[in-house]
Each structure stands twice: as C-alpha cells, then as structure tokens.
Design an enzyme around this catalytic site. Structure first.
Site, mmCIF file in Angstrom:
data_model
loop_
_atom_site.group_PDB
_atom_site.id
_atom_site.type_symbol
_atom_site.label_atom_id
_atom_site.label_comp_id
_atom_site.label_asym_id
_atom_site.label_seq_id
_atom_site.Cartn_x
_atom_site.Cartn_y
_atom_site.Cartn_z
ATOM 1 N N GLY A 359 0.823 -1.208 0.000
ATOM 2 C CA GLY A 359 0.000 0.000 0.000
ATOM 3 C C GLY A 359 0.848 1.244 0.000
ATOM 4 O O GLY A 359 2.070 1.192 0.167
ATOM 5 N N PRO A 360 0.214 2.405 -0.188
ATOM 6 C CA PRO A 360 0.953 3.675 -0.236
ATOM 7 C C PRO A 360 1.609 3.985 1.112
ATOM 8 O O PRO A 360 1.279 3.378 2.134
ATOM 9 C CB PRO A 360 -0.131 4.710 -0.572
ATOM 10 C CG PRO A 360 -1.311 3.919 -1.031
ATOM 11 C CD PRO A 360 -1.236 2.592 -0.377
ATOM 12 N N PRO A 361 2.530 4.931 1.136
ATOM 13 C CA PRO A 361 3.172 5.310 2.402
ATOM 14 C C PRO A 361 2.162 5.879 3.390
ATOM 15 O O PRO A 361 1.233 6.601 3.018
ATOM 16 C CB PRO A 361 4.189 6.385 1.983
ATOM 17 C CG PRO A 361 4.394 6.191 0.522
ATOM 18 C CD PRO A 361 3.105 5.665 -0.016
ATOM 19 N N GLY A 362 2.361 5.561 4.677
ATOM 20 C CA GLY A 362 1.575 6.183 5.733
ATOM 21 C C GLY A 362 0.205 5.593 5.981
ATOM 22 O O GLY A 362 -0.596 6.200 6.678
ATOM 23 N N VAL A 363 -0.108 4.391 5.430
ATOM 24 C CA VAL A 363 -1.443 3.818 5.642
ATOM 25 C C VAL A 363 -1.443 2.785 6.770
ATOM 26 O O VAL A 363 -2.481 2.169 7.045
ATOM 27 C CB VAL A 363 -1.996 3.182 4.348
ATOM 28 C CG1 VAL A 363 -2.202 4.247 3.283
ATOM 29 C CG2 VAL A 363 -1.077 2.083 3.832
ATOM 30 N N GLY A 364 -0.285 2.576 7.448
ATOM 31 C CA GLY A 364 -0.285 1.727 8.629
ATOM 32 C C GLY A 364 0.193 0.310 8.417
ATOM 33 O O GLY A 364 -0.183 -0.585 9.182
ATOM 34 N N THR A 366 3.362 -1.020 8.710
ATOM 35 C CA THR A 366 4.266 -1.474 9.777
ATOM 36 C C THR A 366 3.546 -1.607 11.105
ATOM 37 O O THR A 366 3.757 -2.567 11.852
ATOM 38 C CB THR A 366 5.445 -0.492 9.904
ATOM 39 O OG1 THR A 366 6.092 -0.360 8.623
ATOM 40 C CG2 THR A 366 6.456 -0.993 10.913
ATOM 41 N N SER A 680 -5.959 3.404 -18.804
ATOM 42 C CA SER A 680 -7.295 3.668 -18.262
ATOM 43 C C SER A 680 -7.968 4.918 -18.841
ATOM 44 O O SER A 680 -9.149 5.160 -18.576
ATOM 45 C CB SER A 680 -7.234 3.784 -16.737
ATOM 46 O OG SER A 680 -6.443 4.888 -16.343
ATOM 47 N N LYS A 723 -10.061 6.325 -7.388
ATOM 48 C CA LYS A 723 -10.576 7.190 -8.457
ATOM 49 C C LYS A 723 -11.973 7.711 -8.110
ATOM 50 O O LYS A 723 -12.278 8.898 -8.329
ATOM 51 C CB LYS A 723 -10.613 6.422 -9.776
ATOM 52 C CG LYS A 723 -9.230 6.088 -10.343
ATOM 53 C CD LYS A 723 -9.341 5.240 -11.601
ATOM 54 C CE LYS A 723 -7.982 4.917 -12.189
ATOM 55 N NZ LYS A 723 -8.057 4.069 -13.393
#
Length: 790
Positions: A359-364, A366, A680, A723
């Site tokens: 997932g993207p950085p900072g989504v929890g 770790t 897309s 999106k």
C-alpha cells in the site's frame, strides 16, 4: 689513521672508483667491495702509481656505470690501504679518505678501461670561532652518546668519540655512521662551511635520537604486553591446579562453556558443533587472535533462542479488538488478517506464515505488524530492507573474514529472544542488486516454508529453524519485488484512506498522541473537526496520514509557543491555521464550470490516491495525423491512437461530411510537467474525440475510466476506489466504468456510493448510447466484406 701521503691541490688524471649507495667522508677508513671491471682496473692503476684514487658516488644505484653524467661532482681523494680478493673474484679494498675534491672533468681511459678524473681539492671553510666550535662539539658528543646508549654500543666507540677534538672530523665520522639516504650524505659532503655542516649533522642526530626513542618505547610496550600476557597465562594455569588440589574448583569457578551449551537446548547437530568449538577454545592461548573469533561465535550460539516456542492461545475476539483499537478503517485488510489467525488457531502446526502488506506510504503497514504481534502474544522484531544490495547482509559473512558478523535475519532473531516472533521485513520492494550478490535471492530461502526450517547463515554455519517465525513484509508497490519472492507470500492490498477515515484517525489517534508529545494535551478541544478537514484538503495530499500527523504537530507547536508566551488560548480559527501552516499548499481540480465539446473528465490513480484529469481535443486542417502533448507515456499514446481509429471506424455513419485525411487532431492532457501513462484513459480519449466531431458537449459532472480495445470493448482497470473518491471530492456526480469493474465498487465507502451514480458499460455501443443517445450495433459501421464474415 694517520697517513704521510702527499695530496696535490689538482689531480690531472686520477683513477676513479664509482661507489654505490655510499659516500666516504674525509678522515674515515672503510672497506669497499669492488665487482665492476672498470672499478677493478682503476684500483690496479692506482696501486701501480701512488695508491691514490678518487671515490665518488653515482646518483642512482641502478644506473649503468658507462653513463658518467649520473656521477656526482664532489667526492673524496682516498688512499688504498689494502686489497683482498674474495671467492668470486671481487676486490675488497680498504680505503682511507684524505680530502674532499671537486671534479673538473671525467674521462674514460682505454686498455685497460677505467674512469679517470681531473679534480681540484675543496677545503673546509673555517667559519667558527673557538667558543662556538667547543659548544657544537659538546652538543654533538651528548646526542651521539644518547644514540649509542639506545643501541647499547660498546664503550670503546664512546671513547673514540670523546678523543675527537675537531668538529670537522667529528661530523665526518658521525655522518658516515648515520643510517640516512645517499642524497642526504652527499649533501653534507658538499657543504664546505664548517658551521653549516655542523648544524646540519646536529639536526640529523637529533632526529635519529627521537626516532630511536619512539621505536624503543614501542618495542618495550609490545615486549611488556607479551610478557604480561604470558605471565598471566602461567599464573592462571597455576591457580587452576591449586584450586583443583584444594577441591575448590567446582565451588568457585563460573559455569563452564560446556555446561552452558548443554543447558541451551540446541539441536543435536548444533550442540555437537558448539562443543567441538568450545573444546578448541579451551585449548587455545587467550591472546590468540582466533580465540576472540571463537568466543564471539559461541556467545552468539548461546544467545540464540533454540528451545521449542511456548504455545499461546489465539483469541480471535481479542485480536479483533486490538486491530480495531490501533487502526481505523481497513476493514478488508483486518478481515483477511483475522482469517489468517483463525487458520493458525485451528492448525497450530501450520508452518510458513508469510504476509505481504502492499500500500501507499503512511497507511499503517508497519503498525499492523505490531498489532499482529500483540494479538498473537509474540515478540516483535523489525528490519529495514530499503537500500540493501549485498547478499551477505541477509546471510551474514563467513567467519574467515576479519570483522565477520551474522546477517540481519539471525541478528534480529537474537534481539527478539524468541524463535517465533512476528518478524517485519520493511520496504521489501526497495532492495537492490550489486556485484556483491542479490539479497532478494537470499530471501527466497528465508521465506520458503519448505526450506526455512534449515536456514543456514554463513556466519552461523549451522541450520536454524525459521519455520515458526511469522513473517510480515511491507511494500509500496509490487513492481520492485522479484516474481519468485512474490510467489512465496500472501498479498494483502491496503488502499488509501478516505477523508472520513482520515478525520476519524486524526480525532481518535493522532490528535491525542501528538498534543501529548508536545505538552499541550489539555488543549485538544481548541482544534475543531472542521480545522482538521481544512488541513486534510488544503495542506496535505497523501494516501496515508503521515503528513497530516506532521501538520497537526506544527499546530501543537504553535499552541505551545502561545502558552509559553502567556497568551490566551481560544478556539482556533482559520487565521490561526494559516499563521501556523502558511497559505494553503494543495489545490484539487474541480469539475469544469461549463461543458465544452471535445473536453471530457477522466479519472487517474496516483501513489497518493486518486485524481481527476481533463482530456482536451481540437481539430484543424491537415493530413489525418494526431498530435499528443502532456508528457504521455507509450501506453497512453497507444490508447489515443486506438481511440482515433475507433472514432474513424465506428462513427463514420454520423460523420459522412468529415474527411479524416484532410484533418489533424491535437489531444492534450493538462499538468504537462507530470508524466502520465496507463491504458485507463482510453474511453475518455474516445469520448473526447467523439464529442469534438459530433459537436456535442459531455455533462461536466460525468467522469469515466476504462481501457478500450480496437474491437470496441471497454476493459476493466485498477484503482477504482481511489478514483471514485477523487471524483466525489471534485464534484463529479456520475461515473462510467467497465461492467467488469462492478465488483470493485464494494470497496468504495458507503457515504460516497450514496451520492453518486454509476453507469457500467461493456463496449463503446453502450457508451455512445449513454452519452449521445446514438446506440447502434457495431456491424453497421463495418465494411460489407467484414460484416459478411461475421
């Protein structure tokens, strides 16, 4: 040695002896080995005349004696005392130097061949008075005595130096004995000033004394340490024997290595190796370099957890509470984790638990691993793999190398003090490769349930069981992970947070913790929900909440300053937010104010969430070409070509008056500095060109995403959740998607779905019917020949 040989001021044709690596000073007697033919001839010639010979050094030892330009111009007139011949036929000549002389000219005499020289005597320049000479002579003697004491010279040589009453002779003899290079000796020989020569020799003697003192001190230290170590070793052995005789050994001695190894519950194979190494260590001298390596190795074996892991009952209800407590949202992710834990509960012998959170950085990602560890009541350990390029960082170094150490895996297991921890492999997609190996390939054994029960670290060199470890890897993208490694992990995708989720996370988690860390925990109520919403939309642009946490930290610092300044703290307003964070940093695209033919709203996915984009088209007289701008990638450019081909082939019934061979099209995607790629935007490009040619504007509140094929099918794409959320944020009310993306709408938050309308299409026929009310079977636009084939 005294001589009665008469020395002329000028020698017209004196035989010359070329010296290597030495200089003979006036007043000095020394033996010289003569092996070269010219030198032997010169000695013989001198013996036949007056026994006088000119001794001069050559500048380089490896220079051919035929090259007279490499001879110094200053040498000494010597008298031959004695000549002997050794077993090899070389001459050993005893010479006494009488007078310094300068060469006027060198020449080579033939039959027999030798070097001859015309010389002029160089006398000393007496520029010292009696008092100065006496003082210099005293200093020269004292320093010379210090040097002789350091080398433990015999007293006879000291008496010889004491008998010398001339500075000139003393400097000559002292310099002759100094271990200095040829160029420095030659430099002193060429000094005619007695004062300058004395000071130069004095300087060299002082340097030699200090160098010898340092060498002596270092030698004494090494000798003392070696002697002390040997003495300590003997004393230890004696003490051991005494204790054994008194029967005190077992009572007072620390637990032996053997006892520690037997108590460590190692596997039989490992225990055998450990006992062998312990036996080797006991037989070694303590100062042996290898004994330190063995000691460190055995300490590592003893520190590693070898025994069977303690069983912990998995409580699914408790695990769910912990996941909900630590993480808001992420329902699908938490559901997958709970199912995984359920399997572990039912099958306690299940091996190889390996999850990959993407997932993207900072989504929890770790912190989810920490929650899993708490749920399982296991120890938690983490290593970062970002930037790791060396295979030995995973497997360790072999003990034969200096400074060898175990790899990150074994080191982390040692730190966790458990052989079944929850092990976080952070940033697994950011490993590199180098000539030192591929760490991704080394991880194949670590993450393979069929192999990791016998994992061998190069430093450890015995098998270690990793099958009880719960591995959780994290990554921002699957692209950087090798396919064989990816195949060994169960992938769980984490999407970006919605605005509502960010608000709840900020309110329940970030705000209390950050304000507490900044010492303003009592002032949480000063920051209202609408202010957090403003920060989310105007100061952050991210999928996670990391930047949001930083911005709330800045607000807390702003409040802390006001408190320290004894200013009144009221409910924060928009002005306070701008004072703390500055003017708003982020602006999101909004829907168009007015619909225009040829301009259509599309949807895009980015690493920090979704976004809307506009496809703009114009046409002009030309030759049937299409121009693409906006920094489009290859895939997106191909989508534009497909869109134009579809327009020309499928809309021909409605565009009978359009001659495509006489028209050019320009397709542009704004934000031209940002690279864009992917399939897309295919339906959006087709719609934009259709709108332009039909001169019909598309509703400004409609957005779309999907890939188009050359046969007109609308294919599914990824990132639907992000999106749709971006479209909702930008004011879009209606979205057109591929029918095959219908299942992805389940992931869209309910509050977003309620406010939007979704049209699902299978092909461009459906698209034309929805947008232009011109639904027509595709065969109508085909040529008769192709239609007949169908």
């Amino acid at each position: 040695m005294k001589t009665t040989t008469k020395i002329q001021d000028i020698h017209e044709n004196i035989p010359t002896l070329i010296l290597r690596n030495t200089v003979i000073f006036p007043g000095v007697t020394m033996p010289v080995l003569v092996a070269r033919k010219r030198g032997i001839n010169a000695i013989n010639e001198a013996l036949e005349k007056d026994k006088l010979i000119f001794a001069v050094a050559q500048k380089k030892d490896d220079t051919d004696s035929n090259d007279l330009s490499h001879l110094y111009s200053i040498g000494t007139i010597c008298v031959i005392n004695k000549v002997e011949e050794n077993d090899r036929g070389d001459k050993v000549v005893s010479l006494t130097a009488l007078q310094r002389a300068r060469v006027v000219e060198y020449s080579v005499i033939a039959n027999p061949e030798y070097v001859s020289a015309k010389t002029e005597n160089e006398s000393d320049q007496i520029d010292l008075d009696a008092a100065t000479e006496a003082a210099l002579l005293k200093n020269l003697r004292e320093i010379s005595h210090d040097i002789l004491d350091l080398i433990k010279a015999n007293e006879e040589f000291k008496r010889l130096l004491n008998s010398i009453d001339s500075v000139a002779r003393f400097t000559n003899i002292a310099t002759q004995q100094l271990p200095i290079i040829l160029t420095k000796k030659q430099e002193i020989l060429e000094l005619t000033s007695l004062k300058n020569r004395s000071l130069k020799v004095l300087e060299l003697l002082v340097d030699q004394r200090e160098l010898m003192k340092v060498n002596s001190e270092v030698g004494n230290l090494i000798s003392n340490k070696t002697s002390k170590a040997y003495r300590d070793s003997i004393l230890r052995e004696q003490l051991k024997v005494i204790k054994e005789e008194l029967g005190e050994n077992e009572a007072e001695e620390e637990e032996s290595l053997k006892d520690k190894i037997l108590r460590a519950k190692m596997p039989e194979e490992v225990e055998k190796v450990a006992l062998q190494q312990a036996k080797r260590l006991e037989s070694m001298w303590p100062q042996n370099a290898e004994s330190h390596v063995l000691k460190n190795y055995l300490e590592l074996l003893l520190e590693l957890p070898w025994g069977k892991p303690e069983p912990h009952e998995i409580n699914i209800t408790e695990a769910e509470k912990i996941l909900n407590r630590d993480h808001y949202g992420l329902e699908k992710v938490k559901k997958n984790i709970l199912r995984f834990l359920s399997v572990l509960k039912l099958n306690k012998n299940k091996k190889g638990s390996i999850l990959l959170l993407v997932g993207p950085p900072g989504v929890g990602k770790t912190s989810l691993g920490q929650s899993i560890a708490e749920s399982l009541k296991r120890n938690y350990v983490r290593i970062s793999l970002g930037g790791v390029r060396d295979e030995s960082e995973i497997r360790g170094h072999r003990r034969t190398y200096v400074g060898a150490m175990p790899g990150k895996i074994i080191d982390a297991i040692k730190r966790s003090k458990s052989n079944n921890p929850v092990f976080i492999l952070d940033e697994i997609d950011k490993m590199g490769q180098s000539y030192q190996g591929d760490p991704g390939a080394a991880l194949l054994e670590v993450l393979d349930p069929e192999q990791n029960a016998t994992f061998r670290d190069h430093y450890l060199d015995v098998p270690y069981d990793l099958s009880n470890v719960f591995f959780v890897a994290t990554a921002n993208s699957l692209e950087g992970i090798p396919a064989p490694l990816l195949d060994r992990m169960e992938v769980i995708q984490l999407g970006s947070y919605t605005t509502q989720e960010k608000l709840q996370i900020a309110k329940n988690h970030i705000l209390p913790n950050v304000f507490k860390d900044h010492g303003v925990a009592d002032f949480q109520d000063r920051l209202l929900i609408e202010h957090i919403n403003k920060i989310i939309h105007e100061y952050t642009r991210e999928a996670g909440v990391r930047d949001l946490k930083r911005k709330i930290g800045t607000i807390a610092s702003y409040l802390a300053e006001k408190i320290v300044r004894n200013e009144s703290i009221n409910i924060l307003n928009n002005s306070d937010i701008e004072n703390a964070l500055g003017h708003k940093k982020i602006t999101y695209d909004r829907v168009l104010d007015k619909a225009v033919p040829g301009v259509v709203t599309g949807l895009a996915w980015t690493p920090v969430g979704g976004d809307i984009l506009f496809i703009e088209t114009v046409m002009m007289p030309g030759t049937g070409k299409i121009m693409l701008t906006g920094k489009l990638g290859d895939v997106m450019s191909e989508s534009a070509q497909i869109a134009l081909s579809l327009v020309r082939s499928k809309l021909s019934p409605y565009l009978a008056s359009v001659d495509f061979n006489k028209m050019d099209f320009h397709l542009h995607v704004p934000s031209g500095a940002i690279p864009k790629d992917g399939p897309s935007a295919g339906v959006t490009m087709f719609t934009a060109l259709s709108s332009l040619l039909l001169n019909q504007a598309i509703d400004k509140e409609i957005a779309m995403t999907g890939e188009v094929s050359l046969r007109g099918a609308v294919l599914p794409v990824g990132g639907i959740k992000e999106k749709v959320i971006a479209a909702h944020r930008s004011g879009v009310k209606r979205i057109i998607l591929s029918k095959q993306n219908e299942s992805d709408l389940v992931d869209v938050p309910e509050e977003v779905r309620r406010e939007m309308r979704f049209d699902l299409v299978e092909d461009i026929n459906d698209l034309l019917g929805i947008l232009f009310n011109r639904r027509q079977h595709l065969l109508t636009s085909m040529s008769p020949e192709i239609a007949a084939c169908n």
